[in-house]
Every structure is written in C-alpha cells, then in structure tokens.
Design an enzyme around this catalytic site. Sequence first.
Site: not given
Ligand code: PEP
Ligand code: MG
Length: 593
Positions: A316, A352, A454, A477-478, A488, A525
């Site tokens: 990141r 990324r 995502e 996550n997203d 989130r 991830c």
């Molecule tokens: C996600 O969204 O799952 C991700 C790995 O990216 P970030 O948490 O950095 O948004």
């Molecule tokens: Mg993300």
Amino acid sequence: MKTKANPNENAGQPTEIRLRGLGVSPGVAVGAIHLRDASAVPIPEYLISASQVPREINRFDTAVSAAEKQLAKLREKAASVHGASAEELFFLLEAHSQMLRSGQLREGVERRVREERQNAEAALAAEIEQILTIFDAIDDPYLRSRGDEVRQVGQRILRHLTDRAYQGFDRLSRNSLVIAEEVTPADTALMDPKRVIGFASVLGGAEGHTAVMARSLGLPAVLGVPELLRHGRSGAMMIIDGDEGLVIIDPYKETLELYRRRRASQLRANRALQRLRDLPAVTKDGVRVSLQANVELPSDVEQCVAAGAEGVGLLRTEYLFMNRHDLPDEEEQIASIRHIMHGVADGQVTVRTLDVGGEKIASALGHHLAEAANPALGLRAVRLSLRVPELLESQLSAALRANEGNRLRILLPMIVNVDEIRLVRRKMEEVTLRLTSQGLIAGETLPSLGVMIEIPGAALAADALAREADFFAIGTNDLIMYTLAIDRSDERVAYLYDPLHPAVLRLIHFAVDAARRQDKPVSVCGEMAGDARYLPFFLGLGIRELSMRPTALPRIKQRLRRLEAAACEELVSQLLSQSDSHEIKRLLNEFNG
Ligand code: PEP
Ligand code: MG
C-alpha cells in the site's frame, strides 16, 4: 457500556473503570495513558496577501464544517451511553456545536482575515482570546469556567485547520497507550511500536483503515468507546483488551495480574507459531498455497521476513504520501520500493498505485479530495491517478526503475472498467519508452499489470476485466463495504459488515471463476485472507495465493497445513448454494470445528 468492578476490595485505590468498544486488533496491552488531544495545537502565524483572503476564509469554513461533522458523530455516540452521563455529554456537545455556528466567531475571524490580513489560524486564535477575556471578567465562577469550552471549541477548529496528523508520537515514553477522540490512518502510521503498545478511541469502525493498520502493526486496539475521554487521563494506568473489545482504566491489582498472565501466554503461543516459519505452506493433500504479506510501512518488511512470507502481495503506497504537505519525488519512491524489494530477497513485490480518498488522506492532494459529497464514491484511488497524470507517471516510473530481477508487479486499486486498465497500460508503455531512451531501464519486460477486484461492478464484469488485466487481487474490505453499502470506518453500522453475506461470497466466486477461465492468477488480499475461519472457503474456490498482515501469516499456515483442499471444495459447493448468511456461518463453523 461502563461498569465499575470490585468497589470494596481495593480500598484507597481509584475505582476500576471498564468500558466497552469494538476490539479491532487482537492482543492485550498494559501501560500508561497518553491522551492524544490534550496537547495544545501550535498556531502558525503569518500575513497573507489580498488575493489569498477568500482562500483563508474558505479554509476556516471548511474546518468549521469538519468540526461540526465530528461533533455530530460524537453526539450520536453519546446517545449510546446509558444513564445521566449521556444527557450531560449530549448537552455539552450541543453547546460546542452552537459555539461553532456562532455568527460572532465567524464574523470576528473574517474581519481579522480581511482587514488585518491574518492567516485563518492566527485570526481564530486571536478571536478566541478576545472572547475569553469577556468570560474572565464574569464574577460567577460557574459561568466563568464555561470559558474552557470556548477554548476547546477553538482547539477543535484549529486541529482541522492545521492537520493534526502532524503531532508525532516520538516524545512518548515506552509502553504508552494512546487514547483520543479519533485516530486516523495517518496517526497510526506515526506510531512506533517501541513506544506505543496499543490505542483506543471514541470513534472508528472495525474494518476502517485505522483498524487495518493496527492489526498490521500488531497493536492491540479498541475503537468506538463512547466514554473513553470522560475517564481516561494522561499518566493513568490502563489495559487494552483487543480480543474482548474492553478498556480498563485504573485496573485493580488482581486485574493487572490476570492480564499480565494472559499476555505471557499469548507470547508463548506466538513463539510456538513462529516455529512454523520454515515449513512449507501446503495442505494435507499436497496443495501448495503462496502466503504473502501486505505491507503498510517499509518497516513491515522485517515482520514479513520473520513470518516467512513468500513475497509482498500488496504494497500500500499510501505511506509515501501521508503526514506531509508535499508529494514524494521519484527518487524517494524508488528508494522506498527498493528497500522492500531487497527486504524480501527474491520474493515477488506487488506495488499498488496510490489509493487515497475516503478515510485515507494525503494533504498534498487534499484540494482534489476535499469537496466530495460522497468521498467513498468520488475521486479516489485509480480515478485520482488518471486525473493527475504526473502522479501516475511518477509512481509508474518509480516502480519500473525499482523493478530489479523483474520481481515487481503493478496493481491498480478501485478499477471498475476496462478503459481504466487500458489508459494505465498506455501510460506504462509511454513511461517505459522514455526510461529506455534515457538509459534508465533495459526495457525488455514490462511488469504484470493487475487490478483490485473490490467494487461489486468489477466483480460482475470480471470476465471483461480478465481479458485486459494480467492478474486479479480481490480486496474483500472494500468489496464488502460497497456490496453491503456499509462504511468500513463507521462504528454505528459495524454490525452489518458481514463477510459471509451470500452476495459477497457469490461475487468472489464469480470473479475467481472468470480469472481461472482465462488463466489469470488471482489472489485475495483483504482482511478476510488473514482470518483462518475463511481459509477453507478460499481454498475450496481454488485460490492459491493469499496476502495478509504479516502477524496473521503463521496462524494461516498452521490452519492450511491441517486442511484438505478436496474437502474444502465440497464445502464451497454447499456454501454457495445457501442464501442465508446464518446458515453459511453455521456450515463454516461446523467445518472449522
Ligand atoms: C481491500 O479493500 O480489501 C484492500 C485490500 O484495500 P484497502 O484495505 O487498502 O482499501
Ligand atoms: Mg480497498
């Protein structure tokens, strides 16, 4: 929720206070409180030119509306506190909001900016001082003491004006536990685990980036604790129990003893997991899985190696842009990526491109990000990179130049259509040509260009994206946030954040299938990858690459070595035929035993 424990047993000691919140990062920490917001904000003072007047007034207004939003959130939090203190808290916050909206403050600041050409911070500080002189002259001691609140409101606006992320943690003593109204991802990036051993805050959700960072740094953390700042004071003893979502202020001796024992047993368990480091990541029926690490900060690379990660599945790059007002130049980016490439020896590194926006802020790009009504849906991530070509160009150029041994891959966040991939690929080709002609790279092989899956629309269009992209990385996550429309980082809707919602599992399945049909590698991830409960699902789907916070890796490897891929495949067909997330959870729990 607050409870006072053992009122009689520890005579002479302050009463132990137990407060509940969201345990977002596991583990236990015992230390002394550092109250983050207690320190006065330094006030920059300078004269501005006539042409800068509208900008200064606009800065002030933006800071006031940010402060208003923060107070509104705090008022809602106060509503979840029970009893008389809720009302008191609510009225106090309401009074602060009224002060913020006060025409007198706004007019005074505007006059000083316009007529005296003071910058917004200096104008605000002078105006607050003037209001305080009126309070100081009041005879009634109660009314006089209300002046403190005026000062607090002034500090709140100032913090927004001056970007409080710059308050470092470097002067803290060892074993400090930070508490604050809100801890941002940028604050977390400044926490040195040698000094800060855990943190707690009033605001914040379990899947926000602050929580992700806490887990990655291995710092126990509890967020969303409404009454934290009413009871916590700098220097007091505190326990943060990230497993149970519990904060204990002024713990009794017996409580301290109990937690010290728990911490010792956690350390023993961690040492046992470390022994897995050099064993292969392979299932009982011989299926190999590449376990890689997510890197938030360059210092994480040591942890990656210690955990036995095969490479970096997600770098990141936001850390390069946080806690500063300027943009990193190409050389700085190259040095940082190289440091990570060298750290993982011959492992692969997936870089990324910048994923700011929403809760992840970069001051130097603030003017692009500030005005969005819905930042999570606005100009962020790859959209911003395409909008600010010099930003994308310098990131691509740095990545291409740091690509030693062709071990680097480039990953694009928040992709939603094929045009975005084509545009970046074209830019990458242009940059390659330029660098080759300048003799800065040899230029034979371009790095693989992959996309994050995502956004639900991206998952459903994965067949089209797989034709353009070289690989997929699923960002759960997203993906969960956008699929279920749950912020989130908002603790109030955290209970709806459900990784096992059938819509989420079906989207992942669809994307994985699309990638496999076209022989494109696919990894996961997001945080789900580092949670052993979900491992059978990913294995059964055919995922053979997972990237997670380094601290999660040993436990995932331990679980992987006890699983059979064939049994996981059967489980997945059952899970995907379910439409009720409770049933999905039940089946998965039963399988996990
Ligand atoms: C996600 O969204 O799952 C991700 C790995 O990216 P970030 O948490 O950095 O948004
Ligand atoms: Mg993300």
